[in-house]
Design a protein around this motif. Structure first.
Motif, short mmCIF file in Angstrom:
data_model
loop_
_atom_site.label_atom_id
_atom_site.label_comp_id
_atom_site.label_asym_id
_atom_site.label_seq_id
_atom_site.Cartn_x
_atom_site.Cartn_y
_atom_site.Cartn_z
N VAL A 1 1.46 9.33 -26.68
CA VAL A 1 2.55 8.36 -26.55
C VAL A 1 2.02 7.10 -25.90
O VAL A 1 1.33 7.16 -24.86
CB VAL A 1 3.71 8.91 -25.69
CG1 VAL A 1 4.82 7.87 -25.57
CG2 VAL A 1 4.27 10.20 -26.28
N VAL A 2 2.33 5.95 -26.47
CA VAL A 2 2.10 4.66 -25.84
C VAL A 2 3.46 4.00 -25.62
O VAL A 2 4.25 3.86 -26.56
CB VAL A 2 1.19 3.75 -26.67
CG1 VAL A 2 1.26 2.30 -26.16
CG2 VAL A 2 -0.26 4.23 -26.60
N ILE A 3 3.72 3.64 -24.37
CA ILE A 3 4.95 2.93 -24.01
C ILE A 3 4.60 1.47 -23.82
O ILE A 3 3.66 1.14 -23.07
CB ILE A 3 5.55 3.51 -22.71
CG1 ILE A 3 5.86 4.99 -22.88
CG2 ILE A 3 6.81 2.73 -22.31
CD1 ILE A 3 6.14 5.71 -21.56
N ILE A 4 5.31 0.59 -24.47
CA ILE A 4 5.06 -0.84 -24.34
C ILE A 4 6.10 -1.42 -23.40
O ILE A 4 7.28 -1.47 -23.70
CB ILE A 4 5.10 -1.55 -25.71
CG1 ILE A 4 4.08 -0.92 -26.66
CG2 ILE A 4 4.84 -3.04 -25.56
CD1 ILE A 4 4.17 -1.44 -28.09
N GLY A 5 5.65 -1.83 -22.21
CA GLY A 5 6.53 -2.41 -21.21
C GLY A 5 6.64 -1.54 -19.97
O GLY A 5 6.91 -0.35 -20.07
N ALA A 6 6.41 -2.16 -18.80
CA ALA A 6 6.46 -1.43 -17.53
C ALA A 6 7.57 -1.96 -16.64
O ALA A 6 7.40 -2.11 -15.43
CB ALA A 6 5.11 -1.51 -16.81
N GLY A 7 8.71 -2.27 -17.27
CA GLY A 7 9.90 -2.59 -16.49
C GLY A 7 10.61 -1.30 -16.11
O GLY A 7 10.04 -0.21 -16.19
N LYS B 1 -0.59 13.04 -23.41
CA LYS B 1 -1.48 11.97 -23.01
C LYS B 1 -0.71 10.66 -23.23
O LYS B 1 -0.55 10.21 -24.37
CB LYS B 1 -2.77 12.00 -23.83
CG LYS B 1 -3.84 11.05 -23.29
CD LYS B 1 -5.14 11.16 -24.08
CE LYS B 1 -6.19 10.21 -23.49
NZ LYS B 1 -7.43 10.24 -24.31
N THR B 2 -0.20 10.12 -22.13
CA THR B 2 0.73 8.98 -22.20
C THR B 2 0.12 7.76 -21.54
O THR B 2 -0.52 7.85 -20.48
CB THR B 2 2.06 9.33 -21.51
OG1 THR B 2 2.62 10.49 -22.12
CG2 THR B 2 3.04 8.18 -21.60
N CYS B 3 0.35 6.61 -22.14
CA CYS B 3 -0.17 5.35 -21.63
C CYS B 3 0.93 4.30 -21.66
O CYS B 3 1.76 4.27 -22.58
CB CYS B 3 -1.35 4.89 -22.50
SG CYS B 3 -1.99 3.24 -22.13
N VAL B 4 0.96 3.44 -20.65
CA VAL B 4 1.88 2.31 -20.60
C VAL B 4 1.06 1.02 -20.72
O VAL B 4 0.10 0.81 -19.96
CB VAL B 4 2.69 2.29 -19.29
CG1 VAL B 4 3.62 1.06 -19.25
CG2 VAL B 4 3.51 3.56 -19.14
N LEU B 5 1.43 0.18 -21.66
CA LEU B 5 0.80 -1.13 -21.83
C LEU B 5 1.75 -2.20 -21.32
O LEU B 5 2.90 -2.27 -21.76
CB LEU B 5 0.46 -1.39 -23.30
CG LEU B 5 -0.42 -0.36 -24.00
CD1 LEU B 5 -0.67 -0.77 -25.45
CD2 LEU B 5 -1.75 -0.18 -23.27
N GLU B 6 1.28 -3.04 -20.41
CA GLU B 6 2.11 -4.08 -19.80
C GLU B 6 1.35 -5.39 -19.80
O GLU B 6 0.22 -5.46 -19.31
CB GLU B 6 2.49 -3.68 -18.37
CG GLU B 6 3.09 -4.77 -17.53
CD GLU B 6 4.33 -5.41 -18.13
OE1 GLU B 6 4.39 -6.66 -18.17
OE2 GLU B 6 5.23 -4.66 -18.58
N LYS B 7 1.95 -6.43 -20.36
CA LYS B 7 1.24 -7.71 -20.43
C LYS B 7 1.19 -8.42 -19.08
O LYS B 7 0.34 -9.28 -18.87
CB LYS B 7 1.87 -8.61 -21.48
CG LYS B 7 3.24 -9.17 -21.15
CD LYS B 7 3.70 -10.10 -22.27
CE LYS B 7 5.03 -10.74 -21.96
NZ LYS B 7 5.47 -11.65 -23.03
N GLY B 8 2.08 -8.07 -18.17
CA GLY B 8 2.03 -8.64 -16.83
C GLY B 8 0.98 -7.98 -15.97
O GLY B 8 0.32 -7.01 -16.37
N SER B 9 0.83 -8.48 -14.74
CA SER B 9 -0.20 -7.97 -13.84
C SER B 9 0.27 -6.80 -13.00
O SER B 9 -0.50 -6.25 -12.21
CB SER B 9 -0.66 -9.10 -12.91
OG SER B 9 0.42 -9.55 -12.10
N ASP B 10 1.53 -6.39 -13.17
CA ASP B 10 2.10 -5.35 -12.32
C ASP B 10 3.34 -4.79 -13.03
O ASP B 10 3.79 -5.34 -14.05
CB ASP B 10 2.50 -5.97 -10.96
CG ASP B 10 2.83 -4.95 -9.88
OD1 ASP B 10 2.55 -3.75 -10.09
OD2 ASP B 10 3.37 -5.34 -8.83
#
Length: 480
Positions: A4-10, A26-35
């Motif tokens: 799973v890839v989650i787009i966005g860490a809000g 196996k899960t990953c979060v992709l976030e374009k911001g720095s945090d």
């Protein structure tokens, strides 16, 4: 290859990440911001809505009520501040009392408990600072307040502790659908995944429209706020709404969990989804409308103003579910108010969808408990003495306004998903959020960040990217 890839860490992406960490995925979060919490999740009202306002039968109505019920346990498990202070919807004309009754009926249909309409006399005992023009109000005892970014950080940290990978400064530029997987192109390389969850907030339409023929449209709706000093935080005990309009719930007045007073927001659709500027007109509108609620708005106690942008879906409801034409691509889009309240329930809904697709086994090592940073300002003297004996860095106050110590800042830097910028420290500790708005402590925090991250002070940024605070080092003065 990820499961799973989650787009966005809000708040939505982080809630989903934490929920999925219950499984051997196996899960990953992709976030374009720095945090985490760098978009809408860092600048909203922080209101845990009771659920009476959303249109009956919608996902907003269903998930709002479900999410509200979850906050007591989640705040205990994840150690983030939450207060069930109740809310009032005020009307200022006796002719509008019928609208309050209709709002109560809607809330009853939605499953909100213990709603009641209160008279002017009843309100004066509950909220003595209300404007004398208030005639009646709908009372919702299950309404509450939370710190939105602290809540988001709590979910993300717990997800990370349970094995979820977070990659920041990573912007998705394209998605390629394979037979049974996806290739995700980013500015930091390629990622492969069996399932994608689109929790990209304001830009969820762009992510969806990369792969699905069923296009969605998200509009940015900007809201401006004023935040007041803690000395006037008690002017409102509950969250005070005015009767809602077609543009939203209108201007509210509310205490915060940190005992400030908050008023806002405005509601203005804007073409630029990155426009978080504040305007004189917006702030004046907020103050003028708030004067309908309270007898007096203490403008001279304003410590800052800010704006946030809501992800408004044109279809006017949450867009949640697997795209009908793209197997394995799941949307959690258009999550505006009551999105913060609904986030835990949205995560449960997404969990069920992922379960049907991947049939994962449970993670027997999942730990639902996360401990936050010790809050020195909230301790009694005995607790402070014990903490300082254990770690002397807690005896050095860095932020005077909020009584934040060096120990708290070090904790923020070195914990899971630790702070790397000035704003990241602020969100985790409140250093810089007080009356002087970091005028005293910012240079000290920059020095601590540089020391702990083994960087030069000129490499430290405010919020990542090119937001550098310093442009160079002073040359050493030569002796005459």
């Amino acid at each position: 290859m990820f499961d799973v890839v989650i787009i966005g860490a809000g708040i939505v992406g982080s809630s989903i990440a934490r929920e999925l960490s219950r499984y051997k995925l196996k899960t990953c979060v992709l976030e374009k911001g720095s945090d985490v919490a760098t978009g809408s999740s860092k600048a909203n009202s922080g209101i845990v809505h009771a659920g009476f306002d959303a249109k009956s039968g919608t996902l907003k109505a269903k998930l709002n009520v479900q999410g509200n019920i979850m906050f007591d346990q989640l705040s205990k498990d994840l150690d983030f501040p939450f207060r069930k202070n109740g809310s009032l919807v005020l009307c200022f004309n006796k002719k509008d009392i019928q609208k309050l009754e209709e709002l109560k009926e809607k809330g009853d249909r939605n499953g909100v408990s213990n709603l009641s309409v209160l008279t002017k006399e009843q309100l004066s005992a509950l909220e003595p600072n209300l404007n004398e023009n208030v005639e009646a109000a709908l009372y919702a005892p299950t309404g509450g307040i939370v710190c939105p970014y602290e809540m988001t950080i709590a979910f993300a940290e717990n997800a990370c502790m349970n094995g979820v990978e977070f990659n920041f400064n990573t912007e998705v530029t394209d998605i390629i659908k394979k037979e049974d997987s996806f290739i995700i192109e980013t500015n930091n390389g390629r990622y492969g995944s069996k399932v994608i969850i689109n929790a990209a907030g304001l830009f969820a339409d762009e992510i969806n429209n990369m792969v699905s023929k069923e296009k969605i449209e998200i509009k940015g709706r900007k809201g401006e706020y004023c935040l007041f000093d803690k000395t006037v935080g008690s002017l409102a005990r509950m969250t005070l709404f005015q009767l809602p309009t077609s543009m939203g719930k209108g201007v509210l007045v509310s205490p915060t969990v940190d005992n400030n007073l908050l008023i806002g927001p405005t509601a203005l659709d804007i073409p630029d989804k990155s426009d978080t500027t504040t305007t004189r007109e917006g702030i004046e509108e907020v103050i003028d409308k708030a004067r309908l609620t309270l007898r007096e708005i203490p403008v001279n106690k304003t410590i800052t103003s800010f704006s946030g942008i809501r992800a408004h879906a044109v279809k006017d409801d949450f867009i949640i579910g697997e795209a009908s034409d793209v197997k394995g691509f799941i949307n959690a889009a258009g999550i505006e108010s009551p999105g913060l309240t609904s986030a835990p329930a949205i995560a449960k809904m997404i969990e069920e969808i992922v379960g049907r697709i991947l049939s994962p086994s449970f993670n027997e090592n999942f730990n639902p408990i996360r401990k936050g940073i010790p809050r020195f300002r909230e301790m009694n003297n005995e607790e402070r003495d014990n903490l300082i004996k254990e770690n002397p860095s807690y005896g050095k106050v860095i932020c005077r306004c909020e009584t934040v110590t060096e120990g708290e800042i070090l904790n923020a830097i070195h914990r899971p998903l630790g702070a790397r910028t000035l704003d990241a420290v602020k969100r985790r500790t409140r250093a810089g959020m007080g009356r002087c708005q970091s005028g005293f402590c910012s240079t000290k925090i920059v020095s601590i960040l540089a020391r702990e991250l083994n960087l030069s002070e000129i490499e430290i940024t405010k919020f990542g990217g090119a937001s550098y605070l310093l442009i160079g080092e002073n040359k050493e003065l030569m002796n005459p």
